[in-house]
Design a protein around this motif. Structure first.
Motif, PDB file in Angstrom:
ATOM      1  N   ALA A  14       4.811   3.843  21.701  1.00 35.52           N
ATOM      2  CA  ALA A  14       3.973   2.955  20.891  1.00 35.52           C
ATOM      3  C   ALA A  14       4.805   1.924  20.130  1.00 35.52           C
ATOM      4  CB  ALA A  14       3.129   3.768  19.919  1.00 35.52           C
ATOM      5  N   LEU A  15       6.032   2.289  19.784  1.00 33.96           N
ATOM      6  CA  LEU A  15       6.910   1.378  19.054  1.00 33.96           C
ATOM      7  C   LEU A  15       7.880   0.636  19.974  1.00 33.96           C
ATOM      8  CD1 LEU A  15       7.724   3.532  15.887  1.00 33.96           C
ATOM      9  CD2 LEU A  15       5.989   1.769  16.162  1.00 33.96           C
ATOM     10  N   GLY A  16       7.703   0.800  21.288  1.00 35.17           N
ATOM     11  CA  GLY A  16       8.548   0.094  22.249  1.00 35.17           C
ATOM     12  C   GLY A  16       9.969   0.613  22.303  1.00 35.17           C
ATOM     13  N   LEU A  17      10.144   1.899  22.039  1.00 36.16           N
ATOM     14  CA  LEU A  17      11.479   2.492  22.008  1.00 36.16           C
ATOM     15  C   LEU A  17      11.689   3.438  23.181  1.00 36.16           C
ATOM     16  CD1 LEU A  17      11.515   3.373  18.205  1.00 36.16           C
ATOM     17  CD2 LEU A  17      12.710   1.473  19.309  1.00 36.16           C
ATOM     18  N   SER A  18      12.942   3.644  23.534  1.00 38.01           N
ATOM     19  CA  SER A  18      13.301   4.605  24.575  1.00 38.01           C
ATOM     20  C   SER A  18      13.791   5.887  23.893  1.00 38.01           C
ATOM     21  CB  SER A  18      14.392   4.008  25.457  1.00 38.01           C
ATOM     22  OG  SER A  18      15.594   3.877  24.718  1.00 38.01           O
ATOM     23  N   ARG A  19      14.420   6.745  24.665  1.00 41.96           N
ATOM     24  CA  ARG A  19      15.004   7.969  24.099  1.00 41.96           C
ATOM     25  C   ARG A  19      16.276   7.689  23.301  1.00 41.96           C
ATOM     26  NH1 ARG A  19      15.048  12.803  28.380  1.00 41.96           N
ATOM     27  NH2 ARG A  19      12.937  13.486  27.920  1.00 41.96           N
ATOM     28  N   ASP A  20      16.791   6.494  23.406  1.00 39.35           N
ATOM     29  CA  ASP A  20      18.054   6.109  22.779  1.00 39.35           C
ATOM     30  C   ASP A  20      17.937   6.145  21.252  1.00 39.35           C
ATOM     31  OD1 ASP A  20      20.517   5.053  22.121  1.00 39.35           O
ATOM     32  OD2 ASP A  20      20.042   3.026  22.807  1.00 39.35           O
ATOM     33  N   LYS A  21      18.649   7.063  20.645  1.00 38.60           N
ATOM     34  CA  LYS A  21      18.580   7.228  19.193  1.00 38.60           C
ATOM     35  C   LYS A  21      19.167   6.027  18.446  1.00 38.60           C
ATOM     36  CE  LYS A  21      17.972  12.114  19.146  1.00 38.60           C
ATOM     37  NZ  LYS A  21      16.629  12.255  18.687  1.00 38.60           N
ATOM     38  N   GLU A  22      20.135   5.384  19.052  1.00 41.19           N
ATOM     39  CA  GLU A  22      20.713   4.195  18.427  1.00 41.19           C
ATOM     40  C   GLU A  22      19.680   3.068  18.372  1.00 41.19           C
ATOM     41  OE1 GLU A  22      23.590   1.621  16.667  1.00 41.19           O
ATOM     42  OE2 GLU A  22      23.160   3.744  16.648  1.00 41.19           O
ATOM     43  N   GLN A  23      18.884   2.935  19.400  1.00 39.56           N
ATOM     44  CA  GLN A  23      17.810   1.940  19.410  1.00 39.56           C
ATOM     45  C   GLN A  23      16.827   2.221  18.263  1.00 39.56           C
ATOM     46  OE1 GLN A  23      15.030   2.164  22.706  1.00 39.56           O
ATOM     47  NE2 GLN A  23      14.811  -0.073  22.747  1.00 39.56           N
ATOM     48  N   SER A  24      16.499   3.490  18.050  1.00 42.74           N
ATOM     49  CA  SER A  24      15.609   3.869  16.944  1.00 42.74           C
ATOM     50  C   SER A  24      16.228   3.510  15.602  1.00 42.74           C
ATOM     51  CB  SER A  24      15.321   5.373  16.977  1.00 42.74           C
ATOM     52  OG  SER A  24      14.589   5.718  18.117  1.00 42.74           O
ATOM     53  N   ARG A  25      17.519   3.780  15.459  1.00 42.88           N
ATOM     54  CA  ARG A  25      18.198   3.485  14.195  1.00 42.88           C
ATOM     55  C   ARG A  25      18.180   1.989  13.914  1.00 42.88           C
ATOM     56  NH1 ARG A  25      23.216   2.186  12.027  1.00 42.88           N
ATOM     57  NH2 ARG A  25      24.042   1.739  14.102  1.00 42.88           N
ATOM     58  N   LEU A  26      18.459   1.186  14.904  1.00 43.51           N
ATOM     59  CA  LEU A  26      18.473  -0.266  14.712  1.00 43.51           C
ATOM     60  C   LEU A  26      17.080  -0.799  14.376  1.00 43.51           C
ATOM     61  CD1 LEU A  26      20.928  -1.266  17.577  1.00 43.51           C
ATOM     62  CD2 LEU A  26      21.392  -1.207  15.107  1.00 43.51           C
ATOM     63  N   ARG A  27      16.048  -0.268  15.025  1.00 43.22           N
ATOM     64  CA  ARG A  27      14.677  -0.715  14.731  1.00 43.22           C
ATOM     65  C   ARG A  27      14.283  -0.316  13.314  1.00 43.22           C
ATOM     66  NH1 ARG A  27      11.246  -4.232  14.162  1.00 43.22           N
ATOM     67  NH2 ARG A  27       9.109  -3.798  14.679  1.00 43.22           N
TER      68      ARG A  27
END
Length: 159
Positions: A92-105
């Protein structure tokens, strides 16, 4: 982690899950949730627990026990909650499993929260789950209100 974004992204806060000897402390969690959920508008989104490949039996047991304590504390306080699967809120937030991507968002959405270390990904994901829940709740509430009370007319201001 426990996050509260009730007062908006610039006043977001993240609290560590209270532990005693690597086990979630039910009394401390009870007090924390009671402080954060002070009115009848409070709502909690909990990431649904799932088994993790390669995790040992003892650590799986402790993880599951902690998950049960979290749900038990929430239920004992009578705070409504929804379980959300990781892939659902991330998609829903356009994120993958990549935790770094989550941190940056999360750093973009919550600039007042310090998440500059790579290991802050759990803090980031707690905030993003709350953000997902808040967005989903607003859409659901708007849809339900529209169903119950359809607009009588659309009023547009004249320029």
């Amino acid at each position: 982690r426990i996050s509260d974004i009730t007062h908006g992204p610039n006043r977001a806060q993240v609290e560590e899950m209270p532990h005693v000897k690597n086990i979630v402390s039910a009394p401390d969690l009870f007090r924390l949730v009671k402080v954060l959920c002070t009115d009848d508008q409070s709502f909690i989104f909990v990431e649904q627990a799932q088994s993790m490949p390669g995790q040992g039996i003892a650590s799986s047991f402790i993880y599951g026990m902690g998950y049960g304590i979290v749900l038990g504390v929430i239920a004992s306080l009578g705070v409504p909650y929804t379980l959300v699967r990781p892939h659902v809120w991330k998609k829903a937030l356009g994120l993958s499993r990549d935790k770094e991507q989550s941190r940056l968002r999360a750093m973009q959405l919550f600039p007042s929260v310090d998440m500059h270390r790579k290991k802050d990904h759990n803090k980031a994901e707690a905030l993003l789950i709350a953000w997902y829940g808040m967005q989903k709740s607003q859409v659901t509430l708007t849809a339900r209100l529209a169903e119950r009370h359809p607009p009588v007319c659309d009023v547009q201001s004249e320029a």
